[in-house]
Design an enzyme around this catalytic site. Structure first.
Site, mmCIF file in Angstrom:
data_model
loop_
_atom_site.group_PDB
_atom_site.id
_atom_site.type_symbol
_atom_site.label_atom_id
_atom_site.label_comp_id
_atom_site.label_asym_id
_atom_site.label_seq_id
_atom_site.Cartn_x
_atom_site.Cartn_y
_atom_site.Cartn_z
ATOM 1 N N ASP A 11 -47.546 23.214 29.436
ATOM 2 C CA ASP A 11 -47.582 23.910 28.133
ATOM 3 C C ASP A 11 -48.278 23.076 27.059
ATOM 4 O OD1 ASP A 11 -46.302 26.132 29.177
ATOM 5 O OD2 ASP A 11 -44.316 25.340 28.757
ATOM 6 N N LYS A 58 -54.401 11.759 38.179
ATOM 7 C CA LYS A 58 -53.312 12.516 38.815
ATOM 8 C C LYS A 58 -52.357 12.902 37.685
ATOM 9 C CE LYS A 58 -54.080 8.571 41.532
ATOM 10 N NZ LYS A 58 -55.137 9.081 42.317
ATOM 11 N N HIS A 94 -60.329 10.707 39.773
ATOM 12 C CA HIS A 94 -59.187 9.998 40.363
ATOM 13 C C HIS A 94 -57.885 10.179 39.565
ATOM 14 C CE1 HIS A 94 -57.313 6.199 42.154
ATOM 15 N NE2 HIS A 94 -57.654 6.930 43.195
#
Lengths: 243, 243
Positions: free
Chosen positions: A170, A165, A163
């Site tokens: 870099d 996000k 779940h």
């Protein structure tokens, strides 16, 4: 200062000099620390980047972000030259020069997919960990990423959702929040995204990405998971094996 | 130092004294800044709190967090005296002394609800903004909060989700991430929560909460929204009006 001079000095004078010495030492150490921090975080003398974006975002033209060098202006009907939460998010993602690690529950936003594909074509090493169920919903961009040769892995458990996000640009810029990478989330929902280069926040997410990347290595499950059970629509399990 | 003495001084000596003076001034200002920052963020001399929690969390006994002063030990079968991501999250929430502002998409976790109700009983001013659809799903704790007299508002639009998952503890500690306040999120999913007192991150969330709280004021919609359209199960629209 020789021992002879010290002996001739009054106690008050001695304490005064010692006190001043200690103060100078403390200030010197602090100054050194301050200088080092400023040299380390060159972009912003106030410290590492910290930015908060809220959604829904206004819809503006973001064409210039994909093609910064093009000479002719965009003729689309959207507002031009206007910053929005979404354009800032895109800018941060497109600033990637070496590696982009994505851990995204639901990924169906076409413009975000275009950005990731562009980075991949530029030679950026892109790795994606996503959710097993949501990677095959209508409009998912995971298939497009895989067809382009981007390494995508997914949560192996059938009962657990991946779940997160977040994105790691870099390995030193963290982009994280409540925002799934979908058009509804960007244009309609009340959402937030934090963008930061604060090492104390970035480092744990780097470690979490490594854990999840290793845990979802399909070669570890080759014998246990039937190929059909993870093949949905355009997504092929065999593609994973090379990643 | 008089002008006469300055005139008698060689140029080298003058520059040396001016340089030392400038250095002392710079160090003094830095030291003052350092002292003020340390006084402001008393908990951590390195700067404001920054902590990252990952889920799923191991399940441990958290009884002692609700009743820190009780004298008899807990006899439940869960591991005792063990820190987990969930116990840390609870600790942060239960550290509230004045106000708790919650902006949570889905809230069905019984232990988190218990913590919020406990804070409300202690006199903490609790305000909740939640999602219109998810506040009435099976197991939602929103009804319990409202029955206890806690002010709950919800997203007014039928097509938009209030998808944030953040809490503001005493207006100065931010708890935010991908984690919905559900048992599945805490015990099964791959989730993250950032806890920080970094003003540059906290302040935007404070402003977002104020915006959402105002925007979901039910008195503004009294004439436009039929009571029945926002009354679901145990949730009563009329309760909102007092908040």
């Amino acid at each position: 200062m020789s021992l002879f001079v010290l002996c001739q000095m009054s106690l008050v004078e001695l304490l005064k000099r010692l006190g001043l010495g200690a103060l100078a030492l403390t200030l010197g150490v602090e100054w050194l620390d301050w200088m080092l921090r400023r040299l380390w975080f060159r972009r912003d003398p106030k410290g590492p980047l910290k930015e908060v974006l809220f959604f829904p975002s206004s819809i503006t033209c973001v064409e210039h972000l994909y093609c910064p060098n093009r000479t002719f202006p965009c003729s689309c009907p959207l507002p031009h030259g206007v910053d929005s939460s979404f354009s800032r998010l895109l800018e941060h993602l497109l600033s990637t020069s070496v590696s982009l690690d994505l851990c995204v529950f639901s990924f169906s936003h076409a413009d975000l997919s275009r950005a990731v594909l562009l980075l991949h074509r530029r030679g950026v090493m892109v790795r994606v960990v996503t959710d097993r169920d949501y990677m095959s919903i209508t409009g998912s961009q995971i298939g497009s990423l895989r067809r382009a040769g981007i390494c995508v892995r997914h949560e192996m458990s059938k009962v657990v959702h991946m779940h997160h996000k977040f994105a790691l640009v870099d390995g030193r810029k963290l982009v994280t929040g409540s925002l799934n990478w979908t058009a509804t989330a960007v244009q309609s929902n009340k959402e937030n995204v934090i963008v930061t280069e604060e090492p104390e926040l970035v480092q744990p997410f780097r470690e979490e990405f490594s854990r999840l990347w290793e845990a979802s290595d399909p070669t570890k499950y080759k014998g246990q998971v039937p190929v059909n059970s993870v093949t949905k629509g355009q997504l092929s399990y065999s593609k994973d094996v090379d990643c």
